[in-house]
Design a protein around this motif. Structure first.
Motif, PDB file in Angstrom:
ATOM      1  N   SER A 502       0.826  -1.226   0.000  1.00 61.05           N
ATOM      2  CA  SER A 502       0.000   0.000   0.000  1.00 61.05           C
ATOM      3  C   SER A 502       0.854   1.268   0.000  1.00 61.05           C
ATOM      4  N   GLY A 503       2.109   1.150  -0.460  1.00 61.11           N
ATOM      5  CA  GLY A 503       2.974   2.332  -0.509  1.00 61.11           C
ATOM      6  C   GLY A 503       3.423   2.823   0.849  1.00 61.11           C
ATOM      7  N   ASN A 504       3.509   1.900   1.845  1.00 59.12           N
ATOM      8  CA  ASN A 504       3.780   2.343   3.216  1.00 59.12           C
ATOM      9  C   ASN A 504       5.210   2.833   3.444  1.00 59.12           C
ATOM     10  N   LYS A 505       6.075   2.762   2.416  1.00 59.33           N
ATOM     11  CA  LYS A 505       7.426   3.320   2.560  1.00 59.33           C
ATOM     12  C   LYS A 505       7.457   4.813   2.227  1.00 59.33           C
ATOM     13  N   LEU A 506       6.301   5.348   1.793  1.00 65.41           N
ATOM     14  CA  LEU A 506       6.223   6.753   1.399  1.00 65.41           C
ATOM     15  C   LEU A 506       5.348   7.529   2.378  1.00 65.41           C
ATOM     16  N   SER A 507       5.508   8.839   2.387  1.00 61.72           N
ATOM     17  CA  SER A 507       4.638   9.697   3.214  1.00 61.72           C
ATOM     18  C   SER A 507       3.289   9.859   2.521  1.00 61.72           C
ATOM     19  N   GLY A 508       2.308  10.390   3.250  1.00 62.36           N
ATOM     20  CA  GLY A 508       0.972  10.594   2.678  1.00 62.36           C
ATOM     21  C   GLY A 508       0.995  11.493   1.463  1.00 62.36           C
ATOM     22  N   GLY A 509       1.775  12.578   1.527  1.00 60.12           N
ATOM     23  CA  GLY A 509       1.859  13.500   0.396  1.00 60.12           C
ATOM     24  C   GLY A 509       2.518  12.868  -0.803  1.00 60.12           C
ATOM     25  N   GLN A 510       3.561  12.065  -0.559  1.00 61.73           N
ATOM     26  CA  GLN A 510       4.250  11.381  -1.666  1.00 61.73           C
ATOM     27  C   GLN A 510       3.331  10.364  -2.341  1.00 61.73           C
ATOM     28  N   LYS A 511       2.593   9.636  -1.539  1.00 62.52           N
ATOM     29  CA  LYS A 511       1.659   8.648  -2.099  1.00 62.52           C
ATOM     30  C   LYS A 511       0.613   9.337  -2.972  1.00 62.52           C
TER      31      LYS A 511
END
Length: 608
Positions: A502-511
């Motif tokens: 779920s893209g958990n290596k990225l921040s909310g803004g990056q996702k």
């Protein structure tokens, strides 16, 4: 058996393997019976050397076939061995070994070919289930727990392979083994074989009574397995919240209660199933014991049966036990498989209410407007929208605002046809969206949601979902438009970096910027933004807002927003309350009216 027939439909593409399996199973069954019958001449050579046959016997008809074959083999053995009895013994042993070898070779070949059929059916069922899951409407998964669906596509399909498809191995081989064995048994002694058949129905009735409740118990086990898989899925999805609220012990107790029920149901099921083997074994040995008594009497007292034929007969009788037990076990498997097949077929046979009409057209361009005419919609009992009307002209940006539950996201779900309207119609360029194929309808639209839906893959592949066959240059350009290129190139492997589940290596803004890049790459004429900036911090919002404005330029956009700062420049702002339009106009017009919109702006401390 109705479920069994439906599952067998999946075997059609692999029927050549089925025919090869049947062919080798017939040979296996034949040689299985012959290998025991071949013991008779060997025993005669050992125990009755005085009965050697020196002249070739004459065939006198079918009624004397047994005596003819026995005398003919005896004659050949005698002719080969001459005065050396050991040569005859070696010949007969060699014959028995060859027969047993051929029996096992044919058994292997039969199993070899059925493997392709079993695994092919397993693959096709899973593929069809996955396609069905992807095709079913979002509403279906509001009613079904995800863990239960996962259980159906994994353990239930595997249970079908272990039960129903195992029966395919037995459906020819075991009955034919019994038939050929019984024919030879009749050839040796009709009287003794008829005596055996008195006991077989009695044994069958006892075994049948044991398995009557197996399907019910199996159904409970499979449902409970779906239950605890759902708990695991929910736990992994919400682990951050569980830890934040110190709820580990509560969720553990819920999981433990489910596994305790699974433990009880499984014990009950397996204990009933395990009862079949010892029961069948005992009943089989009981038949053997009775045979020893009755057959021994025929040999020792009545002298109507010779000793070598009786010993071979006992071997044949024991040869029936293995296939009989296998058939008994298969009947339990069918009952278990029945419950699994029912759950799998429930998914496969689910009707999709949101499907293309027979005359659905392909629409590849957007020329005029989106019109929502007198639309009413409800998820369950209460209407979320009632007699709703809205028109969005080409090139316009229309924003939908209002409190939570006012119906904003519902409009996005209806326009994209994730749900169908209960009443009214939605038109694109005057054509009802129900008359446009779902694929081409969604091809006209780009979607950026509040929850950035990303996949456990590379940055490159997540953006590339927007366009099939996109080049690296197109992906990089889309990332630049979404203000994502700068942070992507700083990742360990750049565009080839895996972003985690779920893209958990990225921040909310990056996702969120990756989600926008994906929509930019698709380059659709209609853009739907469902609270696309609500998860962003102020700095990310500024970056994303610039990207959104670039993306929406010369494009028709339907924007659902909580942050009203993001929609100030919209051509029209529609204020919703309980599924109805209460205000509509530009930002400046609505601020002057000093009604609901102005209150919403003031609540967010927005300065006009």
């Amino acid at each position: 058996m109705n479920y069994f027939k439906k599952i067998l439909q999946f075997a059609k593409p692999y029927r050549k393997y089925g025919f090869l399996n049947i062919f080798f199973n017939v040979l296996y069954a034949l040689f299985s019976a012959l290998s025991f019958a071949a013991l008779i001449p060997m025993l005669d050579v050992l125990f009755k050397p005085e009965d050697k046959v020196f002249e070739e016997p004459e065939y006198l008809g079918f009624s004397n076939l047994k005596d003819y074959l026995q005398d003919y083999i005896n004659f050949r053995v005698t002719a080969y061995s001459g005065d050396d009895d050991m040569k005859g013994l070696v010949l007969v042993i060699g014959l028995v070994l060859v027969l047993f070898l051929l029996k096992n070779v044919f058994n292997y070949l039969a199993m070899y070919f059925i493997t392709f059929l079993r695994n092919g059916v397993l693959k096709d069922i899973r593929n069809k289930m996955y396609r069905k899951i992807v095709d079913l409407p979002i509403s279906y998964f509001s009613e079904k727990r995800k863990g239960d669906v996962i259980a159906r596509i994994t353990s239930d399909v595997l249970e079908i392979q272990h039960s129903f498809l195992s029966v395919l191995e037995l459906i020819v081989r075991e009955p034919l083994t019994i038939v050929f064995t019984i024919l030879i048994m009749f050839g040796i002694s009709t009287k003794l074989t008829i005596f055996v058949f008195v006991f077989i129905p009695i044994a069958g009735m006892i075994i049948s009574r044991i398995g009557k409740s197996l399907k019910k118990q199996s159904d409970k086990v499979q449902k409970e397995q779906g239950e605890f898989l759902s708990i695991v899925e929910e736990t992994l999805s919400g682990l951050r919240v569980i830890k934040a609220f110190n709820s580990e012990s509560r969720f553990y107790q819920t999981f433990k209660n489910s596994t305790d029920r699974f433990f009880r149901f499984s014990n009950s099921l397996l204990n009933r199933q395990n009862l079949a083997s010892p029961t069948g074994e005992f009943l089989g040995i009981l038949v053997i014991g009775v045979l020893l008594w009755f057959g021994g009497k025929m040999v020792l007292v009545d002298e109507t049966l010779d000793a070598s034929s009786f010993i071979a007969y006992m071997g044949l009788a024991y040869n029936i036990l293995t296939p009989a037990k296998a058939i008994s076990k298969a009947s339990y498997g069918v009952r278990k498989g029945n419950a699994a097949a029912e759950r799998v077929l429930e998914v496969l046979e689910s009707q999709n209410p949101i499907s293309d009409s027979e005359n659905a057209t392909e629409k590849t361009s957007f020329a005029d407007s989106i019109a929502i005419n007198d639309v009413s919609f409800k998820y369950e009992q209460d209407y979320v929208l009632k007699d709703f009307n809205l028109k969005v002209k080409k090139g316009q940006t229309v924003a939908l605002v209002g409190q939570s539950g006012s119906g904003k996201s519902t409009i996005a779900n209806l326009v994209t046809r994730f749900y169908d309207v209960n009443e009214g119609e939605i038109l694109i360029d005057g054509t009802n969206i129900k008359d446009i194929s779902k694929k081409s309808l969604r091809g006209l639209m780009g979607l950026v949601t509040q929850d950035s839906i990303l996949f456990n893959d590379t940055v490159n592949n997540n953006i590339a979902l927007g366009k099939e066959g996109a080049t690296d240059e197109e992906i990089i350009e889309a990332a630049k438009v979404a203000n994502a290129h700068d942070f992507i190139k700083d990742l360990p492997n750049g565009y080839d970096t895996n972003i985690g589940d779920s893209g958990n290596k990225l921040s909310g803004g990056q996702k969120q910027r990756l989600s926008i890049a994906r929509a930019v790459l698709k380059n659709p004429p209609i853009m739907i933004l469902d609270e696309a900036t609500s998860a962003l911090d102020t700095e990310s919002e500024r970056l994303v807002q610039d990207a959104l404005e670039n993306m929406m330029r010369n494009r028709t956009s339907l924007v659902i927003a909580h942050r009203l700062s993001t929609i100030r420049n919209a051509d029209s702002i529609v204020v919703l309350n309980k599924g109805k339009i209460v205000e509509q106009g530009t930002h400046d017009e609505l601020m002057k009216s000093e009604k609901g919109y102005k209150k919403l702006v003031e609540m967010q401390s927005f300065t006009a």
